[in-house]
Each structure stands twice: as C-alpha cells, then as structure tokens.
Design a protein around this motif. Structure first.
Motif, PDB file in Angstrom:
ATOM      1  N   ALA A  65     -32.048  -0.160 -10.751  1.00  0.00           N
ATOM      2  CA  ALA A  65     -33.379  -0.079 -11.370  1.00  0.00           C
ATOM      3  C   ALA A  65     -34.299   0.811 -10.561  1.00  0.00           C
ATOM      4  CB  ALA A  65     -33.973  -1.477 -11.499  1.00  0.00           C
TER       5      ALA A  65
ATOM      6  N   LEU B  81     -39.166   1.663  -3.596  1.00  0.00           N
ATOM      7  CA  LEU B  81     -39.621   2.654  -4.580  1.00  0.00           C
ATOM      8  C   LEU B  81     -40.217   2.019  -5.828  1.00  0.00           C
ATOM      9  CD1 LEU B  81     -39.593   5.697  -5.227  1.00  0.00           C
ATOM     10  CD2 LEU B  81     -37.371   5.325  -6.293  1.00  0.00           C
ATOM     11  N   ILE B  82     -39.504   1.044  -6.372  1.00  0.00           N
ATOM     12  CA  ILE B  82     -39.945   0.449  -7.641  1.00  0.00           C
ATOM     13  C   ILE B  82     -41.289  -0.250  -7.456  1.00  0.00           C
ATOM     14  CG2 ILE B  82     -38.601  -1.698  -7.298  1.00  0.00           C
ATOM     15  CD1 ILE B  82     -38.054  -1.640 -10.301  1.00  0.00           C
TER      16      ILE B  82
ATOM     17  N   LEU C  81     -40.077  -0.485 -27.451  1.00  0.00           N
ATOM     18  CA  LEU C  81     -40.041  -1.583 -26.471  1.00  0.00           C
ATOM     19  C   LEU C  81     -39.137  -2.716 -26.957  1.00  0.00           C
ATOM     20  CD1 LEU C  81     -43.740  -1.694 -25.248  1.00  0.00           C
ATOM     21  CD2 LEU C  81     -41.728  -1.306 -23.839  1.00  0.00           C
TER      22      LEU C  81
ATOM     23  N   VAL D 236     -45.618  -1.301 -19.249  1.00  0.00           N
ATOM     24  CA  VAL D 236     -44.694  -2.330 -19.753  1.00  0.00           C
ATOM     25  C   VAL D 236     -43.320  -1.714 -20.036  1.00  0.00           C
ATOM     26  CG1 VAL D 236     -44.231  -3.878 -21.708  1.00  0.00           C
ATOM     27  CG2 VAL D 236     -46.478  -3.876 -20.640  1.00  0.00           C
ATOM     28  N   GLN D 237     -43.339  -0.487 -20.567  1.00  0.00           N
ATOM     29  CA  GLN D 237     -42.066   0.223 -20.811  1.00  0.00           C
ATOM     30  C   GLN D 237     -41.243   0.282 -19.519  1.00  0.00           C
ATOM     31  OE1 GLN D 237     -43.153   4.046 -22.352  1.00  0.00           O
ATOM     32  NE2 GLN D 237     -42.434   3.555 -24.385  1.00  0.00           N
ATOM     33  N   LYS D 238     -41.890   0.655 -18.431  1.00  0.00           N
ATOM     34  CA  LYS D 238     -41.168   0.794 -17.154  1.00  0.00           C
ATOM     35  C   LYS D 238     -40.687  -0.564 -16.647  1.00  0.00           C
ATOM     36  CE  LYS D 238     -43.660   4.937 -15.859  1.00  0.00           C
ATOM     37  NZ  LYS D 238     -44.793   5.478 -15.096  1.00  0.00           N
TER      38      LYS D 238
ATOM     39  N   LEU E 115     -33.515  -5.614 -13.248  1.00  0.00           N
ATOM     40  CA  LEU E 115     -33.217  -5.740 -11.817  1.00  0.00           C
ATOM     41  C   LEU E 115     -33.369  -7.194 -11.380  1.00  0.00           C
ATOM     42  CD1 LEU E 115     -32.773  -4.621  -8.959  1.00  0.00           C
ATOM     43  CD2 LEU E 115     -35.203  -4.143  -8.846  1.00  0.00           C
TER      44      LEU E 115
ATOM     45  N   MET F  78     -30.924 -10.556 -24.057  1.00  0.00           N
ATOM     46  CA  MET F  78     -32.076 -11.274 -23.494  1.00  0.00           C
ATOM     47  C   MET F  78     -31.799 -11.625 -22.032  1.00  0.00           C
ATOM     48  SD  MET F  78     -35.075 -12.185 -23.627  1.00  0.00           S
ATOM     49  CE  MET F  78     -35.442 -11.449 -25.211  1.00  0.00           C
TER      50      MET F  78
ATOM     51  N   GLU G  29     -40.023  -3.248 -18.429  1.00  0.00           N
ATOM     52  CA  GLU G  29     -38.959  -3.762 -19.298  1.00  0.00           C
ATOM     53  C   GLU G  29     -37.635  -3.041 -19.035  1.00  0.00           C
ATOM     54  OE1 GLU G  29     -38.769  -6.105 -22.038  1.00  0.00           O
ATOM     55  OE2 GLU G  29     -40.531  -6.951 -21.072  1.00  0.00           O
ATOM     56  N   MET G  30     -37.719  -1.747 -18.766  1.00  0.00           N
ATOM     57  CA  MET G  30     -36.487  -0.968 -18.594  1.00  0.00           C
ATOM     58  C   MET G  30     -35.923  -1.042 -17.179  1.00  0.00           C
ATOM     59  SD  MET G  30     -37.272   2.412 -20.840  1.00  0.00           S
ATOM     60  CE  MET G  30     -35.632   3.100 -20.691  1.00  0.00           C
ATOM     61  N   ALA G  31     -36.776  -1.289 -16.195  1.00  0.00           N
ATOM     62  CA  ALA G  31     -36.293  -1.236 -14.816  1.00  0.00           C
ATOM     63  C   ALA G  31     -36.473  -2.554 -14.071  1.00  0.00           C
ATOM     64  CB  ALA G  31     -37.002  -0.113 -14.072  1.00  0.00           C
ATOM     65  N   LEU G  32     -37.690  -3.088 -14.084  1.00  0.00           N
ATOM     66  CA  LEU G  32     -37.967  -4.247 -13.235  1.00  0.00           C
ATOM     67  C   LEU G  32     -37.241  -5.512 -13.711  1.00  0.00           C
ATOM     68  CD1 LEU G  32     -39.626  -5.524 -10.905  1.00  0.00           C
ATOM     69  CD2 LEU G  32     -41.394  -6.021 -12.587  1.00  0.00           C
TER      70      LEU G  32
ATOM     71  N   GLY H 275     -34.650  -3.287   0.978  1.00  0.00           N
ATOM     72  CA  GLY H 275     -34.617  -1.825   1.080  1.00  0.00           C
ATOM     73  C   GLY H 275     -34.955  -1.091  -0.191  1.00  0.00           C
ATOM     74  N   ASP H 276     -35.536  -1.778  -1.166  1.00  0.00           N
ATOM     75  CA  ASP H 276     -35.878  -1.092  -2.417  1.00  0.00           C
ATOM     76  C   ASP H 276     -37.398  -1.065  -2.589  1.00  0.00           C
ATOM     77  OD1 ASP H 276     -35.915   0.077  -4.860  1.00  0.00           O
ATOM     78  OD2 ASP H 276     -34.419  -1.234  -5.754  1.00  0.00           O
TER      79      ASP H 276
ATOM     80  N   ASN I 134     -34.790  -4.240 -26.975  1.00  0.00           N
ATOM     81  CA  ASN I 134     -33.556  -4.230 -26.195  1.00  0.00           C
ATOM     82  C   ASN I 134     -32.657  -3.082 -26.639  1.00  0.00           C
ATOM     83  OD1 ASN I 134     -34.231  -6.544 -24.769  1.00  0.00           O
ATOM     84  ND2 ASN I 134     -33.498  -7.855 -26.439  1.00  0.00           N
TER      85      ASN I 134
ATOM     86  N   PHE J 137     -33.397   4.131 -11.365  1.00  0.00           N
ATOM     87  CA  PHE J 137     -33.872   4.518 -12.705  1.00  0.00           C
ATOM     88  C   PHE J 137     -35.328   4.979 -12.637  1.00  0.00           C
ATOM     89  CE2 PHE J 137     -35.672   4.006 -16.819  1.00  0.00           C
ATOM     90  CZ  PHE J 137     -34.663   4.386 -17.676  1.00  0.00           C
ATOM     91  N   LEU J 138     -36.162   4.155 -12.003  1.00  0.00           N
ATOM     92  CA  LEU J 138     -37.575   4.552 -11.906  1.00  0.00           C
ATOM     93  C   LEU J 138     -37.716   5.780 -11.022  1.00  0.00           C
ATOM     94  CD1 LEU J 138     -40.123   1.645 -11.573  1.00  0.00           C
ATOM     95  CD2 LEU J 138     -39.898   3.354 -13.336  1.00  0.00           C
TER      96      LEU J 138
ATOM     97  N   HIS K  95     -41.245 -11.192 -19.507  1.00  0.00           N
ATOM     98  CA  HIS K  95     -40.995 -10.528 -20.796  1.00  0.00           C
ATOM     99  C   HIS K  95     -41.901 -11.116 -21.886  1.00  0.00           C
ATOM    100  CE1 HIS K  95     -38.833  -8.754 -24.185  1.00  0.00           C
ATOM    101  NE2 HIS K  95     -38.754  -9.959 -24.710  1.00  0.00           N
TER     102      HIS K  95
END
Lengths: 170, 426
Positions: B4, A78-79, B218, A132-134, A142, A1, A136-139, A75-76, B220, B7-8, A11
């Motif tokens: 991240a 892209l996301i 979705l 949401v997938q993106k 980070l 978590m 949860e996995m990336a944002l 400098g990021d 962990n 990753f994206l 989340h």
C-alpha cells in the motif's frame, strides 16, 4: 469487504462522509443560497457542522496518532506522511466550513456568505473525495493485511472509546 | 515498504514528467480537430466507405492512430506503473516512441489523404518503429508486475494484438498500390481493424476499466472470477474475429460476435455493480460520455452479426466501424481523459496560494460540456448520414464534431498552460 473491524469502521465512515459530501455538492451547485427554513437544507447544515467537528476530526486524529505511528514503527512512513499532509489542508478548511454552516443555520445566508460557503464547500468536496479514494485504495487494504488480532482488538477498542466519549452518531 | 505504501508512493515517485503523457494528449487533441476537418472533406465518400486510399481512410486513421493510440499511450505509460506498482524501466523510450510515432502518423495519414503509396509505407514503418518501444516497455512492466492479474491479462492481450496489428498495417501499406503481397486485401484490412479496435485499443480500455471505474466510483474491485470470464471471452472474440477475417469465414465472424456479446455483457455487468455499490454517485459529465460509450459497446456485437449476415444494408460495415471506434472507444477515452488529465496535472503544480491545487482550477467545465454535446450529436448525425447515405448530413456532423474538438482542445490547452506556469490561480 474488509476482514478487520478497524478497516470496516473506517470504511463505513468513508461511506457516510461521501454521502454527506454529495449532499453538500448538490446544494452548492445551486446559484441561489439555500433556504435555512427548508428542513432538508437545515438538516444538511446541522449534519455538516456535526460531522466535521466530531467525526472527521476524530477520524483524522485516530489515523495520525494510532495507525500512521504504527506503520512508522515497521518502516512505512510514506503512507502516513502523505495522508497527514492532506489532513493538514482539510482541518482548517473543515473548521471554516463548520463555522459557516453553524452561522448560516442560526442567521441564514446572505449573498457573500453563500459565496464563501459554496467555495469552501466545493474545496472540501474535492479534497475529501480524493482523500477517501486514497485511503480506500491503499490504507484500508494495508490495515486489513497488516494487523494481528491483538493489535486489531486494542485499536478497535481505542477507536470505539473515542466514539463513545464523543457520544455522537457516526 | 508495504504494497500500500508502494501504491501511494507510486502516485508521486513513479510520476512521469508531465511533458511525457501530455505530449501524447496534446497530439491527440490536435489529431481530433484534424479528424473532423478531414471528415468534412470526405463527407461525400464516408457514408459508403469500404477502404482504399483517400480522405475517408485518412479520417479513419486520424481517429485510430491519431486520437485513440496517442491517448492510450499517454494514459497507459502513466497509469500502468501506478496500477502494477512497478516503475517503467526508463522514460526515454516513451519520448523516442513519440518522436517516431508523431511524424510516422502524419506521413501515413498524409499518404492516405493524397493516395501516395511511398509516403504511406514510410509513415507505416516510422509508426511501427514508434510503437515498438512502447510495446517493449509495456511488456517489461507487465512481466515484472505481480498485482492486478486481470489488468495484466488485458495488457498482454493488447500487446500481442499490437504486434500483429502493426505487421498487418505495414503489409497493407506496402500492398496499397496493388503489389499482390496480400492474397485477400479486404480480409487483411478487416483483421487489421479488429486487432486495432478490439485487440489493442479494446483490450486496454476494458483492462484499465477494472481499475479506473471502481476508483472513480469508490467501489471495490470487480469480482475476480467474473472478470476472468470476461477477459477469456474478450480475448476469444478477438482471436475468432481475426481468424474469420483472415480466412474469410463468415461463421467465425458471427461466432466472434456471439462470444464478444458475452464479453460485453460480463464487462457491463461488472461496471454496473461497481457504480451501484460505489460510494460516489455524482460522477459528473465524464460519466455521461462513459455511459454513452458503454451503450455503443453493447450495440457492437449485435451490429457485427447484422453486418456479417448482410442485414445491415449497404452502410452496415461503415456503421459498425463508427459504433465501435467512434461510439465506444473514442467516447470512452474522452470521458476518461477529461478526468485523468487534470488529475495528473494536479500532481505537478501547486496553487498560487499554496498547497495542492483543486481539479476545478484547471479550467471551466464549459468547453467540456460543449465537447460532450457536440461529440454525441456528431456521432448520431454521422450514423444517420451512413444509414441514409447522405453527404450533407455527414458534412453537418463533421462541422459539429469540429466545434466539439476545438472545445476539447481548448480545455487541454488550459491545463497545459497551468502546467507550464507550474501553478493554478487558486
């Protein structure tokens, strides 16, 4: 978590959004229009319109104005660019779906209205789940790593402030 | 750039040309149709198949080399760089791999079908040469990766298994005419099957499950320590199984099943937690297949013990192969493939009305429903055919499987048509 409050809050909102999308998906897979006199269907239409008009757009705005700009300064870009582009496709779709839900809650569905609602709903479900997938996995991971305590506190207060101003349940 | 962002970014900048993964998927779909056709021819022999050249052996390799390996390579070359956030060193080795593997597989399987030893040896050598660039790219990517340690561990185990698997495969082909190269041909064949089904394919399937299942649900990522225990048990099970087959020790084979049961229990528990804690509950048709595959996976070590102890009857070994290769791996890969193929395609095309396409615009779900029903029905009938030693039941299973394979191929064809057009109709 997640460790910080921003990630946890976003989340939790994702969880609520996906639960709502699953309710919507369950409704629109029926061939016949849902009856707006049915309490569960009426509640779905109400929740959908409220959530899109308040929570979803607030969530998008906060990410774009506070989070993505923060990443850009380190400098990021892209996301933020990628997720903002997806927000751009979902905003007008959400507006349309919320309007259709409010109209249906007031007047019920005719065949054409149900067809339009089902199509917009199916598109929203698909786009939202992938989005949401993106996040949860990336944002969120980070954010969890990148924010110092002071920035986290400032952003959290800023976000909670918008929630309280809207005075709507998350 | 942060991890991240990488990753994206990898979702697009590390996206291979669509033709790269999809050539493998199309080949797998074609081999899938051929598999059931050849099984129809082999219906009389298949229920008591024990090896040896002929249509039954060809059908087995249409499944393993044709369907499973092609699907696994197509998916792995696209998914691994995204999972490890490290791009492939180059794309051309994968294209080379395909153009060596495709004719190699056709020659090898054709040689098995008509019992031509020279064709089998030539096909085995070409297939090996085709698998080599894939193995090198896989190793290079795993070496450079520093994220997802569990996936990397499974990847290394799969690659190590692949090397021994192809070496044994070539040796079995050379020895096909009774040349005496292998002291224990049946033991080597069993080791080859264990390495292929549980080593190479099994390790890839288990490893990628740690990324794909939480992504779809979705949830962990699985608990790292428990996942490490699962990997250790899975790897130990393969080592014990190969040693048991090679040395002819039944006790080692039974130990492999015991340790394998631990690996399966840990894996299924991790997957169950991922589904239970995931936000997404409506996982659709693909997860009907994935759950059926997990049920077969759970049966595999139990059936393995029954076969090793001689409790499973005359059809036991064939039934074990069917449950492991067909019930677990083939069912699992089709469940995953029907989900990732439109997703990958969506990243290469746009909608006619503008913007990114919806996954549902890559074709109706009807062919996939037909495929799922036929696939599961065919496997159940084939299991019954083995238990009852019934050629008519095996033939009926093959016909039903063929109908499903054609439906699946139609669904892949629809996606390829959208890719070729560069857009969907939405």
């Amino acid at each position: 978590m997640f460790a910080n409050r921003i990630s946890r809050t976003l989340h939790d909102e994702h969880c609520a959004t996906i639960a709502l999308m699953e309710r919507l998906e369950g409704a629109i897979t029926r061939r016949q229009p849902i009856s707006t006199t049915d309490p569960a269907s009426a509640q779905l239409l109400h929740d959908l319109a409220s959530a899109i008009e308040a929570d979803t757009l607030r969530h998008f705005d906060f990410e774009e104005t506070e989070l993505f700009t923060l990443f850009e300064t380190v400098g990021d870009q892209l996301i933020g660019d990628h997720l903002t582009e997806e927000h751009g496709f979902m905003r007008p779709l959400g507006d349309r779906l919320a309007r259709l839900a409010r109209d249906a809650a007031a007047n019920g569905f005719d065949a054409a209205g149900w067809k339009e609602f089902s199509r917009a709903g199916a598109e929203m479900v698909q786009r939202m789940v992938v989005h949401v997938q993106k996040e949860e996995m990336a944002l969120l991971p980070l954010l969890d790593q990148a924010l110092d305590a002071a920035t986290e506190a400032r952003l959290y207060q800023a976000y909670i402030g918008t929630t309280q101003r809207d005075d709507r349940p998350v | 750039m942060t991890a991240a962002g990488a990753f994206l970014g990898s979702a697009r900048s590390r996206l291979l040309p669509a033709s790269v993964p999809f050539r493998f998927f199309v080949a797998a779909a074609v081999f899938h149709v051929l598999l059931w056709l050849v099984l129809l021819v082999a219906a009389a022999d298949f229920p008591r198949f024990r090896g040896g050249a002929g249509p039954a052996l060809a059908a087995v390799h249409l499944l393993t080399l044709g369907v499973l390996t092609m699907t696994a390579i197509g998916a792995a070359v696209q998914l691994l760089p995204v999972a490890t956030t490290r791009p492939l060193a180059a794309v051309w080795p994968i294209q080379l791999a395909f153009w060596l593997l495709l004719p190699g597989a056709v020659a090898l399987i054709g040689g098995m079908l008509i019992a031509d030893a020279r064709l089998m040896i030539g096909g085995a050598v070409a297939s090996t040469l085709g698998l080599l660039p894939f193995a090198l790219l896989l190793a290079d990517n795993l070496r450079r990766a520093n994220s997802m340690p569990v996936v990397r561990a499974y990847g290394w185990a799969a690659m190590a298994s692949l090397l021994v698997l192809v070496a044994l495969g070539v040796a079995l082909s050379v020895d096909a005419d009774g040349g005496g190269l292998l002291a224990d041909r049946s033991g080597a064949a069993l080791a080859h099957m264990i390495l292929g089904g549980f080593g190479f394919m099994g390790m890839l399937a288990l490893g990628f499950s740690h990324v794909l299942i939480p992504m779809f649900a979705l949830s962990n990522a699985p608990n790292r320590r428990i996942a490490d225990v699962g990997f250790a048990a899975a790897a130990a099970s393969v080592v014990l199984g190969v040693a048991g087959a090679g040395l002819g020790h039944r006790s080692l084979l039974i130990a492999a099943c015991g340790v394998g049961a631990v690996a399966v229990a840990v894996h299924l528990r991790l997957m169950q937690v991922a589904l239970a804690t995931g936000m997404r509950k409506r996982l659709g048709l693909s997860f009907v297949l994935v759950r059926a595959a997990w049920a077969s996976l759970a049966l595999t070590p139990l059936l393995g013990v029954a076969v090793a102890q001689g409790w499973a009857g005359a059809g036991g070994p064939t039934l074990f192969g069917l449950v492991a290769l067909g019930g677990w791996l083939m069912t699992f890969l089709f469940g995953i493939l029907q989900r990732i193929a439109p997703f990958l395609a969506s990243m290469h095309v746009s909608r006619a009305s503008g913007g990114p396409p919806l996954l549902t615009e890559f074709g109706s779900e009807t062919p996939l429903r037909i495929h799922a029903g036929c696939h599961l029905g065919a496997l159940i009938l084939l299991a019954a055919a083995i238990v009852l030693d019934s050629a008519p039941l095996a033939a009926l299973a093959a016909l039903i499987g063929l109908a499903g394979a054609l439906a699946f191929a139609a669904s892949i064809l629809t996606i390829v048509q959208s890719l070729a057009a560069g857009r969907t109709r939405g």
